[in-house]
Design a protein around this motif. Sequence first.
Motif, PDB file in Angstrom:
ATOM      1  N   GLU A   4      28.798  11.444  27.838  1.00  0.00           N
ATOM      2  CA  GLU A   4      28.655  10.051  28.265  1.00  0.00           C
ATOM      3  C   GLU A   4      27.428   9.420  27.596  1.00  0.00           C
ATOM      4  OE1 GLU A   4      26.811   6.978  30.792  1.00  0.00           O
ATOM      5  OE2 GLU A   4      26.114   9.055  30.667  1.00  0.00           O
ATOM      6  N   ALA A   5      26.328  10.179  27.546  1.00  0.00           N
ATOM      7  CA  ALA A   5      25.114   9.672  26.916  1.00  0.00           C
ATOM      8  C   ALA A   5      25.293   9.511  25.409  1.00  0.00           C
ATOM      9  CB  ALA A   5      23.941  10.606  27.209  1.00  0.00           C
ATOM     10  N   LEU A   6      25.982  10.470  24.778  1.00  0.00           N
ATOM     11  CA  LEU A   6      26.201  10.399  23.338  1.00  0.00           C
ATOM     12  C   LEU A   6      27.026   9.171  22.972  1.00  0.00           C
ATOM     13  CD1 LEU A   6      25.994  11.660  20.510  1.00  0.00           C
ATOM     14  CD2 LEU A   6      28.068  12.969  21.047  1.00  0.00           C
ATOM     15  N   ALA A   7      28.073   8.895  23.746  1.00  0.00           N
ATOM     16  CA  ALA A   7      28.918   7.735  23.458  1.00  0.00           C
ATOM     17  C   ALA A   7      28.111   6.437  23.538  1.00  0.00           C
ATOM     18  CB  ALA A   7      30.089   7.690  24.437  1.00  0.00           C
ATOM     19  N   PHE A  32      22.288  19.772  30.613  1.00  0.00           N
ATOM     20  CA  PHE A  32      21.628  20.053  31.895  1.00  0.00           C
ATOM     21  C   PHE A  32      20.609  18.963  32.203  1.00  0.00           C
ATOM     22  CE2 PHE A  32      22.158  24.701  30.421  1.00  0.00           C
ATOM     23  CZ  PHE A  32      23.491  24.687  30.762  1.00  0.00           C
ATOM     24  N   LYS A  33      19.848  18.568  31.171  1.00  0.00           N
ATOM     25  CA  LYS A  33      18.836  17.523  31.362  1.00  0.00           C
ATOM     26  C   LYS A  33      19.489  16.203  31.751  1.00  0.00           C
ATOM     27  CE  LYS A  33      14.590  16.044  31.207  1.00  0.00           C
ATOM     28  NZ  LYS A  33      13.586  16.532  32.190  1.00  0.00           N
ATOM     29  N   ALA A  34      20.569  15.845  31.055  1.00  0.00           N
ATOM     30  CA  ALA A  34      21.263  14.594  31.367  1.00  0.00           C
ATOM     31  C   ALA A  34      21.844  14.626  32.776  1.00  0.00           C
ATOM     32  CB  ALA A  34      22.373  14.346  30.341  1.00  0.00           C
ATOM     33  N   THR A  35      22.333  15.790  33.200  1.00  0.00           N
ATOM     34  CA  THR A  35      22.891  15.930  34.551  1.00  0.00           C
ATOM     35  C   THR A  35      21.797  15.811  35.599  1.00  0.00           C
ATOM     36  OG1 THR A  35      24.571  17.423  33.630  1.00  0.00           O
ATOM     37  CG2 THR A  35      24.337  17.382  36.028  1.00  0.00           C
ATOM     38  N   GLU A  36      20.668  16.443  35.347  1.00  0.00           N
ATOM     39  CA  GLU A  36      19.532  16.342  36.273  1.00  0.00           C
ATOM     40  C   GLU A  36      19.116  14.887  36.466  1.00  0.00           C
ATOM     41  OE1 GLU A  36      16.501  18.674  34.490  1.00  0.00           O
ATOM     42  OE2 GLU A  36      17.267  20.592  35.222  1.00  0.00           O
ATOM     43  N   HIS A  94      36.720   7.305  27.797  1.00  0.00           N
ATOM     44  CA  HIS A  94      37.481   7.696  28.982  1.00  0.00           C
ATOM     45  C   HIS A  94      38.952   7.360  28.743  1.00  0.00           C
ATOM     46  CE1 HIS A  94      33.529   8.127  30.599  1.00  0.00           C
ATOM     47  NE2 HIS A  94      33.285   6.838  30.550  1.00  0.00           N
ATOM     48  N   PRO A  95      39.776   8.365  28.418  1.00  0.00           N
ATOM     49  CA  PRO A  95      41.160   8.090  28.012  1.00  0.00           C
ATOM     50  C   PRO A  95      41.986   7.374  29.074  1.00  0.00           C
ATOM     51  CG  PRO A  95      40.539  10.367  27.547  1.00  0.00           C
ATOM     52  CD  PRO A  95      39.442   9.790  28.364  1.00  0.00           C
ATOM     53  N   ASN A  96      41.626   7.557  30.354  1.00  0.00           N
ATOM     54  CA  ASN A  96      42.418   6.934  31.429  1.00  0.00           C
ATOM     55  C   ASN A  96      41.890   5.555  31.809  1.00  0.00           C
ATOM     56  OD1 ASN A  96      40.061   7.763  32.590  1.00  0.00           O
ATOM     57  ND2 ASN A  96      40.986   8.661  34.406  1.00  0.00           N
ATOM     58  N   SER A  97      41.017   5.008  30.972  1.00  0.00           N
ATOM     59  CA  SER A  97      40.540   3.625  31.109  1.00  0.00           C
ATOM     60  C   SER A  97      39.585   3.387  32.279  1.00  0.00           C
ATOM     61  CB  SER A  97      41.727   2.645  31.227  1.00  0.00           C
ATOM     62  OG  SER A  97      42.617   2.805  30.159  1.00  0.00           O
ATOM     63  N   ILE A  98      39.058   4.446  32.897  1.00  0.00           N
ATOM     64  CA  ILE A  98      38.064   4.199  33.940  1.00  0.00           C
ATOM     65  C   ILE A  98      36.798   3.633  33.305  1.00  0.00           C
ATOM     66  CG2 ILE A  98      38.943   5.968  35.517  1.00  0.00           C
ATOM     67  CD1 ILE A  98      36.665   7.802  34.592  1.00  0.00           C
ATOM     68  N   THR A  99      36.033   2.902  34.092  1.00  0.00           N
ATOM     69  CA  THR A  99      34.804   2.306  33.577  1.00  0.00           C
ATOM     70  C   THR A  99      33.677   3.331  33.575  1.00  0.00           C
ATOM     71  OG1 THR A  99      34.022   1.593  35.756  1.00  0.00           O
ATOM     72  CG2 THR A  99      35.489   0.086  34.560  1.00  0.00           C
ATOM     73  N   HIS A 100      32.599   2.973  32.911  1.00  0.00           N
ATOM     74  CA  HIS A 100      31.403   3.807  32.881  1.00  0.00           C
ATOM     75  C   HIS A 100      30.918   4.098  34.314  1.00  0.00           C
ATOM     76  CE1 HIS A 100      27.311   5.081  31.944  1.00  0.00           C
ATOM     77  NE2 HIS A 100      26.840   4.092  32.667  1.00  0.00           N
ATOM     78  N   ALA A 101      30.864   3.073  35.149  1.00  0.00           N
ATOM     79  CA  ALA A 101      30.388   3.248  36.535  1.00  0.00           C
ATOM     80  C   ALA A 101      31.336   4.117  37.336  1.00  0.00           C
ATOM     81  CB  ALA A 101      30.233   1.884  37.207  1.00  0.00           C
ATOM     82  N   SER A 112      37.176  12.271  30.455  1.00  0.00           N
ATOM     83  CA  SER A 112      36.342  12.124  29.265  1.00  0.00           C
ATOM     84  C   SER A 112      36.882  12.999  28.150  1.00  0.00           C
ATOM     85  CB  SER A 112      34.884  12.481  29.577  1.00  0.00           C
ATOM     86  OG  SER A 112      34.022  12.066  28.520  1.00  0.00           O
ATOM     87  N   ASN A 113      36.129  13.070  27.056  1.00  0.00           N
ATOM     88  CA  ASN A 113      36.549  13.894  25.925  1.00  0.00           C
ATOM     89  C   ASN A 113      35.335  14.353  25.138  1.00  0.00           C
ATOM     90  OD1 ASN A 113      36.469  12.564  22.929  1.00  0.00           O
ATOM     91  ND2 ASN A 113      36.458  10.969  24.518  1.00  0.00           N
ATOM     92  N   LEU A 114      35.564  15.336  24.312  1.00  0.00           N
ATOM     93  CA  LEU A 114      34.559  15.854  23.383  1.00  0.00           C
ATOM     94  C   LEU A 114      35.285  16.103  22.071  1.00  0.00           C
ATOM     95  CD1 LEU A 114      32.041  18.736  24.111  1.00  0.00           C
ATOM     96  CD2 LEU A 114      33.527  18.863  22.114  1.00  0.00           C
ATOM     97  N   VAL A 115      34.631  15.847  20.958  1.00  0.00           N
ATOM     98  CA  VAL A 115      35.253  16.025  19.651  1.00  0.00           C
ATOM     99  C   VAL A 115      34.409  16.969  18.805  1.00  0.00           C
ATOM    100  CG1 VAL A 115      35.797  14.840  17.470  1.00  0.00           C
ATOM    101  CG2 VAL A 115      36.420  13.793  19.659  1.00  0.00           C
TER     102      VAL A 115
END
Length: 398
Positions: free
Chosen positions: A125-128, A186-190, A144-151, A367-370
């Motif tokens: 999420e942070a990278l995007a 881990f840092k971003a999650t914290e 977010h492939p299912n069109s949900i918002t960031h929030a 979400s996704n990762l590439v």
Amino acid sequence: MIKEYRKAYIEEFTEEKYQALINDLKQRFGTLPGFKVAETPIFIPHKLRQRLFEATADILKVINRPDFKELTQGAFYNDEIIVPNEDDHPKFIQLDFGICLDEQGELTPKLIELQGFPSLFYYQEALARTYRRHFDIPEGFSIHPNSITHAEFLEVLRSEIIGDTDPKRVVILEVEPEKQATAIDFKATEIRLGVKTLCLTKLKKRGKTLFYLDEDGKEVKIEKIYNRVIFDELYQRPELKREFHFVDEVDVEWIGHPNWFFRISKYLMPFLKGDYVPKSYLLDKLEVLPEDLQNYVLKPLYSFAGTGVQINVTKEIIDALPNKSNYMLQEKVEYHPIIETLDVPAKCEIRIMLIRSSKTNSMQIISNLVRLSKGEMVGVRYNKDKNWVGSSAGFFEI
């Protein structure tokens, strides 16, 4: 993969902008990922998005079978790895698809592997958002492939990981987390959740209670564990001194439960069928090896980050294996180099990241990762591969 956006991105790209992106990540999180960050995201068209949804639905049909636990009981190679108090359904599922061309020359996904384990939700999420800050990512595209918002994405994760629990009593569990390639997640999650990341060796145990000592030396009871321990890595560290072992009966809620790491893994591949899944076989169940052995790869069932994968398989290699029950044969997937870059095109792998909603009791893609590579394989010890382009994010055409 959408040519006009690919072309525009390449024309806009400069090394200075890319370095500013890297510096931005380091400034915000105090660290960088232990793997290369790709110079580019990818742009995923509607039709490929729909095929990824279809492939995911096919796989979930198997995972949602009422006899799924019976089907996958053989994934536990001994009773000493079975963790008590397993829940009824997985909390997290990750599906890695190589992007190929079908017979009509259309983009199509092929499953490479899968895991019942969390992924880099918060880092991705942070990278995007960092790509958006430094490059012109068009409107109408989302990770977010299912069109949900960031929030909505952040609220889903907060609700499922924390819920009504005091964040101080929720821990991210890992083995020496500061040394992991994924430490930035881990840092971003914290930062997002207010939780603490702990090494397994820091857990204290008294009876069925787990706790840790805070900065003031006070005991904090642990009520939930967001588990990020990879078992293959853990079992290579017998020297770790610890009070808690996964087979212990303890009063905690697992987010998600460790047993799903084994059930939803390469072990499951031979049970999956369909247009989006390569032929796969548990090696110890095969009476006769395929005649076209050159068209298969040999994979350990429980290896970490692609270690132990044999690309060029021979009968001699298989005959020399000490324990065939720990391996599978999987039909080779022909990634197609479809991502235009400044020189030669790159191959790509898209990880579809799912979480089970407590409200609906169903899995949802969030979400996704590439991963991008110009080498023979995409994910094998990628940070050491000179052909490794990097880990990235996919922006879906919504």
